[in-house]
Design a protein around this motif. Structure first.
Motif, mmCIF file in Angstrom:
data_model
loop_
_atom_site.group_PDB
_atom_site.id
_atom_site.type_symbol
_atom_site.label_atom_id
_atom_site.label_comp_id
_atom_site.label_asym_id
_atom_site.label_seq_id
_atom_site.Cartn_x
_atom_site.Cartn_y
_atom_site.Cartn_z
ATOM 1 N N TYR A 26 -25.694 -22.100 8.700
ATOM 2 C CA TYR A 26 -25.776 -21.718 10.108
ATOM 3 C C TYR A 26 -26.616 -20.456 10.316
ATOM 4 O O TYR A 26 -26.741 -19.974 11.434
ATOM 5 N N GLY A 66 -27.594 -7.080 6.929
ATOM 6 C CA GLY A 66 -28.870 -7.714 6.604
ATOM 7 C C GLY A 66 -28.959 -9.067 7.296
ATOM 8 O O GLY A 66 -28.274 -9.285 8.297
ATOM 9 N N GLY A 67 -29.623 -9.938 6.666
ATOM 10 C CA GLY A 67 -29.828 -10.321 5.279
ATOM 11 C C GLY A 67 -28.649 -9.831 4.402
ATOM 12 O O GLY A 67 -27.575 -9.547 4.886
ATOM 13 N N GLU A 68 -28.885 -9.818 3.147
ATOM 14 C CA GLU A 68 -27.827 -9.353 2.259
ATOM 15 C C GLU A 68 -28.167 -7.940 1.770
ATOM 16 O O GLU A 68 -29.119 -7.764 1.006
ATOM 17 N N THR A 94 -21.552 -4.929 5.754
ATOM 18 C CA THR A 94 -21.220 -6.352 5.813
ATOM 19 C C THR A 94 -22.004 -7.042 4.713
ATOM 20 O O THR A 94 -23.220 -6.909 4.637
ATOM 21 N N THR A 95 -21.293 -7.749 3.855
ATOM 22 C CA THR A 95 -21.928 -8.364 2.683
ATOM 23 C C THR A 95 -21.341 -9.745 2.441
ATOM 24 O O THR A 95 -20.200 -10.027 2.833
ATOM 25 N N SER A 118 -18.085 -11.764 4.112
ATOM 26 C CA SER A 118 -18.150 -13.043 4.826
ATOM 27 C C SER A 118 -17.678 -14.159 3.910
ATOM 28 O O SER A 118 -18.194 -14.316 2.812
ATOM 29 N N VAL A 159 -16.408 -17.582 9.882
ATOM 30 C CA VAL A 159 -16.933 -18.217 11.097
ATOM 31 C C VAL A 159 -16.223 -19.573 11.252
ATOM 32 O O VAL A 159 -16.073 -20.312 10.272
ATOM 33 N N MET A 189 -21.856 -18.643 16.961
ATOM 34 C CA MET A 189 -22.750 -18.403 18.102
ATOM 35 C C MET A 189 -23.910 -19.406 18.061
ATOM 36 O O MET A 189 -24.501 -19.620 17.006
ATOM 37 N N VAL A 194 -28.147 -22.442 13.824
ATOM 38 C CA VAL A 194 -27.019 -23.236 14.337
ATOM 39 C C VAL A 194 -27.549 -24.407 15.166
ATOM 40 O O VAL A 194 -26.987 -25.506 15.156
ATOM 41 N N MET A 313 -28.993 -14.702 12.704
ATOM 42 C CA MET A 313 -28.315 -13.423 12.481
ATOM 43 C C MET A 313 -28.923 -12.668 11.303
ATOM 44 O O MET A 313 -28.852 -11.453 11.231
HETATM 45 N N1 SAM Z 1 -25.311 -11.316 4.330
HETATM 46 C C1 SAM Z 1 -24.243 -10.550 4.856
HETATM 47 C C2 SAM Z 1 -23.029 -11.422 5.105
HETATM 48 O O1 SAM Z 1 -23.149 -12.644 5.093
HETATM 49 O O2 SAM Z 1 -21.975 -10.843 5.306
HETATM 50 C C3 SAM Z 1 -24.584 -9.765 6.094
HETATM 51 C C4 SAM Z 1 -25.439 -10.422 7.141
HETATM 52 S S1 SAM Z 1 -24.754 -11.857 7.931
HETATM 53 C C5 SAM Z 1 -26.039 -12.262 9.064
HETATM 54 C C6 SAM Z 1 -23.489 -11.111 8.926
HETATM 55 C C7 SAM Z 1 -22.467 -12.039 9.525
HETATM 56 O O3 SAM Z 1 -23.067 -12.844 10.510
HETATM 57 C C8 SAM Z 1 -21.790 -12.964 8.547
HETATM 58 O O4 SAM Z 1 -20.395 -12.743 8.612
HETATM 59 C C9 SAM Z 1 -22.132 -14.341 9.052
HETATM 60 O O5 SAM Z 1 -21.090 -15.254 8.845
HETATM 61 C C10 SAM Z 1 -22.356 -14.059 10.524
HETATM 62 N N2 SAM Z 1 -23.158 -15.062 11.208
HETATM 63 C C11 SAM Z 1 -24.384 -15.501 10.892
HETATM 64 N N3 SAM Z 1 -24.805 -16.415 11.792
HETATM 65 C C12 SAM Z 1 -23.806 -16.553 12.711
HETATM 66 C C13 SAM Z 1 -23.612 -17.327 13.894
HETATM 67 N N4 SAM Z 1 -24.545 -18.139 14.332
HETATM 68 N N5 SAM Z 1 -22.452 -17.182 14.576
HETATM 69 C C14 SAM Z 1 -21.492 -16.336 14.147
HETATM 70 N N6 SAM Z 1 -21.615 -15.558 13.055
HETATM 71 C C15 SAM Z 1 -22.751 -15.673 12.340
#
Ligand code: SAM
Ligand code: SF4
Length: 318
Positions: A26, A66-68, A94-95, A118, A159, A189, A194, A313
């Motif tokens: 997603y 990030g990213g990571e 956030t990782t 996550s 999520v 979201m 998505v 994201m």
């Molecule tokens: N890579 C790290 C991680 O996954 O925690 C940090 C960046 S990631 C973009 C941050 C958060 O955004 C994660 O918890 C991920 O599940 C959430 N995320 C990414 N796309 C999303 C979406 N479309 N709707 C809701 N949460 C989203």
């Protein structure tokens, strides 16, 4: 630092890279995050200059994302440096947790206060499927390590994904019973990748309360937190529900985002991105620019209007 609607802006989220060691379905395409684009990423020196300027204007909380974030070398030194900034009270990250076990001790010593990890499923096969190849065991070891180091409470972000993990809500909630772990369920979201998913319906966060009837409401201690918290009776950790789609929390929004390419996003769901790069050579001018820019933070987002050109994201920093 106040915006034009009287909101105190004290929380900066920095996306230090848009690269990642996973490919969540997603969030990222299966392939094709291009390295040349990666060359436009700000240096840690620039991230530091902007963080310092914001800290002098009233920001006291920083989240690195990030990213990571853990794929970037020098992350530890960056945390050490921002930890020395007088006004910064809290540094979090956030990782995805894949590299956490390896970095945990250094992160703690550098001054990191907490992590959000996550984790959408506790099933190794499903984890590998949703992340396109991730190893759940590594994440679980990272979580254990954070507990050993007392970097708690650990927040786990899951999520809610239609047809994928709704049947695991109870199991994820159970993580909070005996451990200092908060599990937060987040509505999917409808942005970026998505839109290409087969099951892209947003499941309302309310489903958590339907599935786990014994959850009890808790006192709200941070009005700027988008999560509404509940608890299993007697549990050590909390269960949060974050509803970015079916609810708005714009009125209490205290955050701004810095993208890895040096753009300021005043609202997650706005198309507007303000380039800070031209202001990096003159520190005083940068601060003045930030004070003026913060006044443009929109009163609320209009995710539902459909005029928002959504990015994933991973490029904005979740
Ligand atoms: N890579 C790290 C991680 O996954 O925690 C940090 C960046 S990631 C973009 C941050 C958060 O955004 C994660 O918890 C991920 O599940 C959430 N995320 C990414 N796309 C999303 C979406 N479309 N709707 C809701 N949460 C989203
Ligand atoms: Fe990577 Fe995080 Fe996006 Fe997953 S959610 S692809 S771990 S940036």
């Amino acid at each position: 630092m106040q915006d034009s609607f009287g909101r105190e802006i004290n929380y900066l989220r920095i996306s230090i890279t848009d690269l990642c060691n996973l490919r969540c379905q997603y969030c990222m395409p299966a392939s094709g995050i291009c390295k040349s684009e990666h060359e436009n990423i700000l240096s840690f020196e620039d991230f530091y200059t902007i963080t310092k300027a914001f800290s002098e204007l009233g920001v006291n909380k920083v989240r690195i994302t990030g990213g990571e974030p853990l794929v970037k070398r020098d992350i530890i030194d960056f945390i050490k440096n921002i930890n020395k900034l007088e006004n910064i009270d809290e540094i979090t990250m956030t990782t995805n947790g894949i590299l956490l076990e390896e970095y945990a001790e250094d992160l703690k010593n550098a001054g990191l206060d907490r992590v959000n990890i996550s984790l959408d499923t506790l099933d190794p096969k499903k984890y590998s499927e949703i992340t396109r190849g991730g190893d759940l065991d590594k994440v679980l070891k990272g979580i254990k390590k954070m507990e050993e180091l007392n970097l708690t409470p650990i927040k786990i972000n899951a999520v809610l994904i239609d047809g994928f993990n709704i049947d695991e809500i109870r199991d994820l909630v159970e993580l909070t019973r005996f451990r200092k772990i908060d599990v937060r369920f987040i509505e999917l979201m409808p942005i970026g990748e998505v839109l290409n998913l087969k099951d892209k319906n947003t499941i309302s966060g309310d489903i958590v309360l339907e599935k786990v009837k014994e959850l009890e409401p808790t006192k709200r201690d941070d009005p700027s937190s988008p999560a509404i918290y509940y608890k299993l009776p007697g549990a050590k950790g909390k269960v949060g529900i974050i509803k970015p789609v079916t609810c708005k929390f714009c009125k209490d929004c205290n955050r701004i985002r810095l993208t890895s390419k040096g753009f300021l996003k005043l609202c997650l769901h706005s198309n507007e991105e303000i380039d800070l790069k031209p202001h990096l050579d003159n520190y005083e001018e940068l601060k003045e620019f930030l004070i003026k820019t913060i006044l443009k933070k929109p009163e609320e987002h209009h995710l539902e209007d459909g005029d928002f050109v959504s990015k994933s994201m991973s490029t904005i920093g979740g």
